[in-house]
Motif scaffolding. Structure first.
Motif, mmCIF file in Angstrom:
data_model
loop_
_atom_site.group_PDB
_atom_site.id
_atom_site.type_symbol
_atom_site.label_atom_id
_atom_site.label_comp_id
_atom_site.label_asym_id
_atom_site.label_seq_id
_atom_site.Cartn_x
_atom_site.Cartn_y
_atom_site.Cartn_z
ATOM 1 N N ALA A 285 -39.127 -56.917 2.237
ATOM 2 C CA ALA A 285 -39.579 -56.465 0.987
ATOM 3 C C ALA A 285 -40.873 -55.698 0.918
ATOM 4 O O ALA A 285 -41.017 -54.747 0.267
ATOM 5 C CB ALA A 285 -39.498 -57.738 -0.215
ATOM 6 N N GLN A 286 -41.854 -56.214 1.614
ATOM 7 C CA GLN A 286 -43.235 -55.356 1.863
ATOM 8 C C GLN A 286 -42.902 -54.080 2.257
ATOM 9 O O GLN A 286 -43.582 -53.291 1.877
ATOM 10 C CB GLN A 286 -44.156 -56.366 2.601
ATOM 11 N N ASP A 287 -42.034 -54.038 3.374
ATOM 12 C CA ASP A 287 -41.593 -52.929 3.898
ATOM 13 C C ASP A 287 -41.257 -51.646 3.095
ATOM 14 O O ASP A 287 -41.629 -50.475 2.982
ATOM 15 C CB ASP A 287 -40.947 -52.931 5.142
ATOM 16 N N GLU A 288 -40.255 -52.353 2.184
ATOM 17 C CA GLU A 288 -39.678 -51.470 0.957
ATOM 18 C C GLU A 288 -40.523 -50.974 0.228
ATOM 19 O O GLU A 288 -40.912 -49.898 -0.145
ATOM 20 C CB GLU A 288 -38.631 -52.204 0.473
ATOM 21 N N LEU A 289 -41.545 -51.915 -0.223
ATOM 22 C CA LEU A 289 -42.701 -51.344 -1.190
ATOM 23 C C LEU A 289 -43.547 -50.506 -0.495
ATOM 24 O O LEU A 289 -43.752 -49.464 -1.363
ATOM 25 C CB LEU A 289 -43.636 -52.840 -1.562
ATOM 26 N N ALA A 290 -43.878 -50.808 0.720
ATOM 27 C CA ALA A 290 -44.744 -49.413 1.190
ATOM 28 C C ALA A 290 -44.122 -48.202 1.402
ATOM 29 O O ALA A 290 -44.588 -47.197 1.366
ATOM 30 C CB ALA A 290 -45.253 -49.956 2.644
ATOM 31 N N ARG A 291 -42.681 -48.290 1.676
ATOM 32 C CA ARG A 291 -41.953 -47.056 1.681
ATOM 33 C C ARG A 291 -41.976 -46.295 0.551
ATOM 34 O O ARG A 291 -41.940 -45.049 0.271
ATOM 35 C CB ARG A 291 -40.749 -47.446 2.496
ATOM 36 N N SER A 292 -41.408 -46.954 -0.458
ATOM 37 C CA SER A 292 -41.645 -46.330 -1.884
ATOM 38 C C SER A 292 -42.836 -46.016 -2.344
ATOM 39 O O SER A 292 -43.020 -44.860 -3.078
ATOM 40 C CB SER A 292 -40.926 -47.510 -2.888
ATOM 41 N N ALA A 293 -44.007 -46.529 -1.750
ATOM 42 C CA ALA A 293 -45.273 -46.255 -2.268
ATOM 43 C C ALA A 293 -45.801 -44.819 -1.609
ATOM 44 O O ALA A 293 -46.511 -44.010 -2.350
ATOM 45 C CB ALA A 293 -46.401 -47.254 -2.127
#
Length: 147
Positions: free
Chosen positions: A119-127
């Protein structure tokens, strides 16, 4: 010696006198008396909506379940949570407790750390596209949990 009458109270203003345009404004009702506050400043609207944590976790749960070609019922039974609740989690409609997230992750063969890391990777990707800046320092590989 004071030039004030003996039974009169002296008033010392605590606020500066009203500006000329405020002098014509109607007075506040007696029960609403209180300090004058500056008008509330609204923050500027963000240019793009940041994803919610529950949406990111739900996306990871659904992606992992579909990658394993498992049904909602299979995973919900293995996690010992209801199928409708798991569906709500996957769609980002519910905020799950850490116990429920750990059970759902275990049912998918993941640890809670794995789920949150994905989920953190997803957040970093979306940011990344939102900022438009390249990193000049080493990336942060930590994890932050907030309740």
């Amino acid at each position: 010696m004071s030039n004030q009458a003996p039974n009169e109270a002296r008033v010392i203003p605590l606020r500066p006198a009203a500006a000329p345009d405020q002098a014509t404004a109607p007075a506040r009702s007696p029960q609403r008396q209180g300090p004058a506050f500056a008008p509330r400043q609204t923050p500027p609207a963000p240019t793009s909506r940041e994803p919610l944590w529950r949406d990111l976790v739900g996306d990871v749960l659904r992606r992992e379940r579909l990658a394993q070609e498992r049904t909602l019922k299979e995973v919900a039974d293995a996690a010992r949570i209801s199928m409708p609740y798991l569906s709500e989690l996957e769609r980002g409609r519910k905020e799950a407790s850490s116990e429920v997230l750990a059970a759902a992750a275990r049912a998918l063969g993941l640890g809670l750390t794995d789920l949150l890391s994905l989920a953190q990777d997803e957040l970093a990707r979306s940011a990344r596209p939102r900022t438009g800046r390249s990193r000049t320092t080493a990336p942060y590989n930590g994890m932050c949990l907030a309740a």
